[in-house]
Design a protein around this motif. Structure first.
Motif, PDB file in Angstrom:
ATOM      1  N   ALA A 244      17.309  16.055 -27.965  1.00 30.30           N
ATOM      2  CA  ALA A 244      16.976  17.341 -28.591  1.00 30.30           C
ATOM      3  C   ALA A 244      17.739  18.483 -27.923  1.00 30.30           C
ATOM      4  O   ALA A 244      18.219  19.405 -28.603  1.00 30.30           O
ATOM      5  CB  ALA A 244      15.471  17.591 -28.521  1.00 30.30           C
ATOM      6  N   ALA A 247      21.346  18.244 -29.082  1.00 32.18           N
ATOM      7  CA  ALA A 247      21.501  18.701 -30.468  1.00 32.18           C
ATOM      8  C   ALA A 247      21.510  20.223 -30.525  1.00 32.18           C
ATOM      9  O   ALA A 247      22.326  20.836 -31.231  1.00 32.18           O
ATOM     10  CB  ALA A 247      20.364  18.142 -31.328  1.00 32.18           C
ATOM     11  N   GLN A 274      23.250  17.501 -36.408  1.00 33.18           N
ATOM     12  CA  GLN A 274      22.486  17.023 -37.563  1.00 33.18           C
ATOM     13  C   GLN A 274      22.112  15.554 -37.396  1.00 33.18           C
ATOM     14  O   GLN A 274      20.971  15.154 -37.699  1.00 33.18           O
ATOM     15  CB  GLN A 274      23.330  17.227 -38.819  1.00 33.18           C
ATOM     16  CG  GLN A 274      22.541  17.152 -40.117  1.00 33.18           C
ATOM     17  CD  GLN A 274      23.354  17.702 -41.284  1.00 33.18           C
ATOM     18  OE1 GLN A 274      24.151  18.619 -41.124  1.00 33.18           O
ATOM     19  NE2 GLN A 274      23.145  17.141 -42.457  1.00 33.18           N
ATOM     20  N   TYR A 277      19.231  15.321 -34.864  1.00 31.15           N
ATOM     21  CA  TYR A 277      17.963  15.802 -35.427  1.00 31.15           C
ATOM     22  C   TYR A 277      17.396  14.812 -36.454  1.00 31.15           C
ATOM     23  O   TYR A 277      16.180  14.656 -36.569  1.00 31.15           O
ATOM     24  CB  TYR A 277      18.141  17.173 -36.067  1.00 31.15           C
ATOM     25  CG  TYR A 277      18.293  18.304 -35.069  1.00 31.15           C
ATOM     26  CD1 TYR A 277      17.440  18.411 -33.966  1.00 31.15           C
ATOM     27  CD2 TYR A 277      19.282  19.264 -35.215  1.00 31.15           C
ATOM     28  CE1 TYR A 277      17.579  19.435 -33.057  1.00 31.15           C
ATOM     29  CE2 TYR A 277      19.426  20.301 -34.310  1.00 31.15           C
ATOM     30  CZ  TYR A 277      18.574  20.376 -33.229  1.00 31.15           C
ATOM     31  OH  TYR A 277      18.698  21.409 -32.330  1.00 31.15           O
ATOM     32  N   ILE A 282      13.282  15.835 -36.600  1.00 28.91           N
ATOM     33  CA  ILE A 282      12.897  17.229 -36.395  1.00 28.91           C
ATOM     34  C   ILE A 282      13.408  18.024 -37.595  1.00 28.91           C
ATOM     35  O   ILE A 282      14.565  18.439 -37.655  1.00 28.91           O
ATOM     36  CB  ILE A 282      13.466  17.785 -35.076  1.00 28.91           C
ATOM     37  CG1 ILE A 282      13.028  16.898 -33.910  1.00 28.91           C
ATOM     38  CG2 ILE A 282      13.010  19.216 -34.854  1.00 28.91           C
ATOM     39  CD1 ILE A 282      13.583  17.330 -32.557  1.00 28.91           C
ATOM     40  N   GLU A 285      14.785  21.934 -37.307  1.00 25.65           N
ATOM     41  CA  GLU A 285      16.111  22.042 -36.708  1.00 25.65           C
ATOM     42  C   GLU A 285      17.174  21.431 -37.616  1.00 25.65           C
ATOM     43  O   GLU A 285      18.312  21.916 -37.666  1.00 25.65           O
ATOM     44  CB  GLU A 285      16.126  21.367 -35.336  1.00 25.65           C
ATOM     45  CG  GLU A 285      15.095  21.903 -34.360  1.00 25.65           C
ATOM     46  CD  GLU A 285      15.275  23.387 -34.088  1.00 25.65           C
ATOM     47  OE1 GLU A 285      16.383  23.907 -34.283  1.00 25.65           O
ATOM     48  OE2 GLU A 285      14.293  24.032 -33.681  1.00 25.65           O
ATOM     49  N   LEU A 286      16.810  20.393 -38.339  1.00 24.79           N
ATOM     50  CA  LEU A 286      17.738  19.814 -39.306  1.00 24.79           C
ATOM     51  C   LEU A 286      18.058  20.823 -40.402  1.00 24.79           C
ATOM     52  O   LEU A 286      19.217  20.967 -40.826  1.00 24.79           O
ATOM     53  CB  LEU A 286      17.125  18.542 -39.906  1.00 24.79           C
ATOM     54  CG  LEU A 286      18.003  17.722 -40.867  1.00 24.79           C
ATOM     55  CD1 LEU A 286      19.297  17.295 -40.180  1.00 24.79           C
ATOM     56  CD2 LEU A 286      17.228  16.495 -41.359  1.00 24.79           C
TER      57      LEU A 286
END
Length: 466
Positions: A244, A247, A274, A277, A282, A285-286
């Motif tokens: 995370a 990303a 991407q 995520y 998630i 966030e995506l």
């Protein structure tokens, strides 16, 4: 009365421990002699139960074994598995936040926070408050989010700084969304300086702070400082295992690449974010990745793909009921639609965002986007409506929108946007014969353009030793 043991665990006083021993002994039907023998006397148990003496570690182990509990439960009143179970439920709540609506996750985090308070588990309480703050950011309740993150910092005041960094990042994000960009930068830079000065070169904490600082730097026009933060984040990445965090770094780095015109590299960085995520499920966030890819395509002139990506982001955020982010995407989508000549759709998107709420469920008679809640996007919405008004020949309405946007963007410190708006306003005033007023607008814009994003920022934080 309670005392603190190692790690901040609450230890009850002799009176509470004695009452607990008495209750458990009575529930089991044991006499004081049966509980005491063979190592202790009934008199000792009687003295202990009356709260006149604190049991030794050996006595605690003896009593706990006879009473069928753990020594920890005797001294804290907390079931042995409670903390572990609470942490599992916190993980479940974070999964709900990642995949579902923020208000659903918020309800879980509030329940878990209350249980952590009841059982004196400050670490779990801090984790619940951190999750609750993130829920409130998504739903746009920025004042409450501020308070949640501040509470986490107070709870962890005696912990090492890296433990407080997620809360500092959260508070900085809340300030950025409120439009207080300079203060967001101040919070992040202060934490970076403190980490480096104290020798706490925690790679996860540093990566989180550098990645978080990119957005407010870019919003303020401090592109060189943002690029430097991105370089330091990339250098730290090989030492970080949390997908995370990685990303988030890739998403932040993409913003700096876009500003440098390195569109293909920016798109590649977003693709990495991407992919991570998607693996982590998630969704918010995506959606942010689709949002930024829409921006990339818009910068590259591919308006059709930009519209498609922004609509995907908007649909995902609306499905998650992440209200503030969905409203911000609507503003960026409106910009693309205006450039594609879809003026009616633009007005249909923007006017409800700036109009006063009238729904019965709303507790305040205020616009959806406003100063203190998405201020930068409020200014952008007024700018777009001003452009449309100009194109339609309504210079009075255009000037009204430009002047509504200007103080919002100035307070937020988004220098590049202020300079652009002043140019638009100056051109409009010049065309309508108000030369002196136009010159004033141009001067204001030039003052912001001369040193973008640097006039209100102090020295950059010292980089950590790599």
């Amino acid at each position: 009365m309670t005392e603190s043991g190692s790690g901040g665990v609450r230890l009850d006083g002799p009176g509470a421990i004695g009452r607990r021993v008495l209750r458990l002994r009575t529930e089991l039907g044991l006499t004081q002699r049966q509980l005491a023998e063979p190592a202790y006397t009934p008199a000792y148990v009687s003295t202990l139960e009356s709260g006149k003496v604190r049991p030794s570690e050996a006595a605690l182990r003896h009593l706990a074994e006879r009473l069928g509990v753990t020594p920890e439960e005797l001294v804290t009143g907390r079931p042995a598995r409670l903390a572990a179970e609470l942490r599992l439920r916190l993980t479940d709540a974070r999964h709900v936040l990642a995949t579902g609506a923020p208000e659903d996750a918020a309800a879980l985090f509030r329940t878990l926070r209350d249980e952590a308070v009841e059982h004196a588990l400050p670490g779990e309480q801090a984790t619940a408050l951190l999750g609750l703050g993130e829920c409130l950011l998504e739903s746009g309740d920025l004042d409450d989010a501020h308070e949640c993150f501040g509470s986490v910092e107070r709870l962890l005041a005696d912990e090492p700084l890296p433990r407080r960094v997620p809360a500092i990042r959260g508070r900085a994000n809340a300030h950025r969304l409120t439009g207080e960009l300079r203060y967001a930068c101040h919070l992040l830079e202060t934490a970076l300086d403190q980490l480096n000065a104290s020798g706490l070169h925690d790679p996860d904490a540093l990566l989180l702070l550098y990645s978080a600082s990119i957005a407010p730097y870019m919003d303020m026009g401090a592109q060189e400082r943002a690029a430097h933060a991105a370089e330091l984040a990339l250098a730290l990445a090989p030492r970080v295992d949390d997908p995370a965090l990685l990303a988030g770094m890739h998403r932040g780095v993409a913003r700096t690449l876009i500003a440098q015109g390195r569109i293909a590299e920016a798109d590649a960085s977003l693709a990495k974010a991407q992919d991570l995520y998607q693996q982590l499920h998630i969704r918010t966030e995506l959606a942010h990745c689709h949002w930024m890819r829409g921006y990339v395509h818009a910068q590259d002139g591919d308006l059709e793909r930009a519209e498609s990506e922004l609509r995907t982001a908007h649909d995902m955020l609306t499905a998650k009921r992440a209200a503030l982010y969905a409203e911000q995407v609507e503003v960026e989508l409106a910009d693309v639609l205006r450039r594609r000549g879809k003026v009616r759709e633009v007005e249909a998107l923007l006017r409800p965002l700036l109009a006063t709420g009238t729904e019965p469920a709303e507790s305040k008679d205020v616009p959806a986007l406003r100063a203190g809640r998405g201020a930068v996007h409020v200014g952008a919405a007024h700018r777009l409506l001003g452009l449309i008004a100009e194109e339609c020949g309504d210079t009075e309405a255009a000037e009204e929108h430009y002047r509504a946007a200007l103080p919002l963007l100035e307070r937020a410190g988004v220098s590049g946007d202020v300079a652009d708006l002043c140019r638009l306003l100056g051109d409009l005033l010049r065309r309508t014969g108000r030369t002196e007023a136009a010159l004033d607008a141009y001067r204001t814009g030039l003052a912001h353009r001369s040193t973008p994003g640097t006039t209100t920022l102090g020295p950059a934080p010292a980089p950590p030793p790599m």
